[in-house]
Design a protein around this motif. Structure first.
Motif, short mmCIF file in Angstrom:
data_model
loop_
_atom_site.label_atom_id
_atom_site.label_comp_id
_atom_site.label_asym_id
_atom_site.label_seq_id
_atom_site.Cartn_x
_atom_site.Cartn_y
_atom_site.Cartn_z
N CYS A 234 13.60 -24.70 42.37
CA CYS A 234 15.15 -24.38 42.95
C CYS A 234 15.86 -25.72 43.48
N CYS A 237 15.84 -25.47 47.84
CA CYS A 237 14.50 -25.56 48.71
C CYS A 237 13.25 -26.37 47.85
N CYS A 252 15.51 -18.17 42.96
CA CYS A 252 14.46 -18.65 43.76
C CYS A 252 13.73 -17.65 44.47
N CYS A 255 13.73 -18.71 48.56
CA CYS A 255 15.08 -18.46 49.43
C CYS A 255 16.08 -18.26 48.54
N GLY A 257 17.79 -19.16 46.22
CA GLY A 257 18.75 -20.36 45.68
C GLY A 257 18.76 -20.18 44.32
ZN ZN Z 1 14.53 -22.01 46.82
#
Ligand code: ZN
Length: 348
Positions: A234, A237, A252, A255, A257
């Motif tokens: 990611c 994160c 992700c 998160c 992301g």
């Molecule tokens: Zn992430």
């Protein structure tokens, strides 16, 4: 000691104090016997020792740095033995080495002979590879003018800007690259480098390639200077993710992301650890071999300047930045490595 006593001249070397001859003759029992003489400028002859067996003939010259002198004559029957010495003896004078290389390997480019000698006589060797190393595995060169995908210059997609501002293009580009790499295998040149590591001829490979082909060929000590396309994480994160999640354009799971391959994008730092280890190895190296990189990208383009050892550059296209190398070989990576390895195997 004359030829008419059954002695034949097998090797003549031009030395300052006169010519050195290696004579041989076959005894009644079918055993070959050898003798060395120095015919000095006053025509006086000094014979030194004698040994039996072709494999021992050249030991009569052990107290001479004979490969630093010029060959005058090499008998066909002794050539393979001389050739082995030429490939495995550390030689200082480039001129005499060229003369021996020409006699022993008349059909081989003398730079290939140099490379085979240096690889076998260097205490430590570092290999640096770039896109040209992978080309013969049918991975198109990242920088080739024809491009490989939608005629888009990868340098505009493999960037932090694209990741941040045009993720659909970024994701599609890398998903295609990952898909394309699924069917790609290392070629014989990768395997040659792996075999040299096995033979302790090379210590470390630093590669700009993200395709993992050196490891796939069996090389263990590889530093990936531009990361690896095989690892997904990611961008927000750093959580690792599966390759398939990225290829299928998932976010992700932790998160939400953006997922990305663990490659170095234009605008990002190089992986510190891989870089430091490669640098340390280069500083200590007796020999640095650079293969298949155009040397345009900083800081890899600076690496050859960081060694006090010898340097070899192998690339399909030779540009004007290559004069800093001791040897420049214009050729494809696979073919060139196979040619050098043919000589390495002859001296094994
Ligand atoms: Zn992430």
């Amino acid at each position: 000691m004359e030829a008419n006593q059954g002695w034949e001249t097998l090797l003549t070397i031009g030395a300052e104090e006169g010519d050195v001859h290696l004579y041989g003759k076959e005894t009644m029992e079918g055993i070959w016997e050898f003798s060395r003489t120095l015919v000095d400028n006053e025509e006086s002859i000094t014979a030194v020792g004698s040994v039996k067996g072709w494999e021992n003939a050249l030991s009569l010259l052990d107290d001479y740095s004979w490969l630093e002198l010029y060959p005058i004559y090499i008998d066909e029957r002794l050539r393979a033995h001389v050739a082995k010495e030429v490939l495995t003896t550390s030689i200082h004078h480039k001129d005499t080495f060229m003369a021996w290389a020409d006699r022993c390997f008349p059909d081989v480019n003398s730079n290939i002979v140099f490379a085979a000698n240096w690889i076998q006589t260097a205490g430590s060797t570092v290999v640096l590879t770039g896109a040209g190393m992978s080309t013969e595995s049918n991975i198109p060169d990242f920088r080739s003018s024809s491009g490989w995908w939608k005629q888009i210059d990868p340098r505009t997609v493999a960037t932090t800007e694209a990741l941040a501002g045009n993720y659909p293009l970024f994701q599609e580009f890398y998903a295609r690259r990952i898909e394309a790499l699924k069917d790609i295998d290392p070629h014989e040149g990768h395997r040659v480098l792996a075999s040299w590591e096995q033979l302790n001829l090379i210590d470390v490979i630093g590669t700009q390639n993200v395709d993992g082909l050196h490891a796939a060929a069996g090389s263990n000590n590889v530093h990936e200077l531009h990361g690896s396309i095989d690892k997904i994480r990611c961008d927000d994160c750093d959580m690792p993710a599966e390759k398939i999640a990225f290829v299928e354009n998932e976010a992700c799971f932790q998160c939400n992301g953006k997922l990305r391959p663990n490659v170095v994008l234009f605008g990002e730092m190089l992986p510190q650890k891989a870089w430091t280890k490669t640098l340390e190895a280069i500083e200590k190296a007796d020999l640095v071999i650079v293969i298949g990189t155009s040397l345009e990208v900083y800081p890899v383009n600076q690496l050859p300047n960081m060694t006090s050892g010898r340097t070899i550059y192998i690339n399909a296209e030779i540009s004007d930045v290559t004069h800093r190398f001791d040897i420049v070989i214009e050729g494809m990576a696979k073919l060139t490595l196979m040619e050098i390895n043919e000589l390495v195997l002859r001296s094994a």
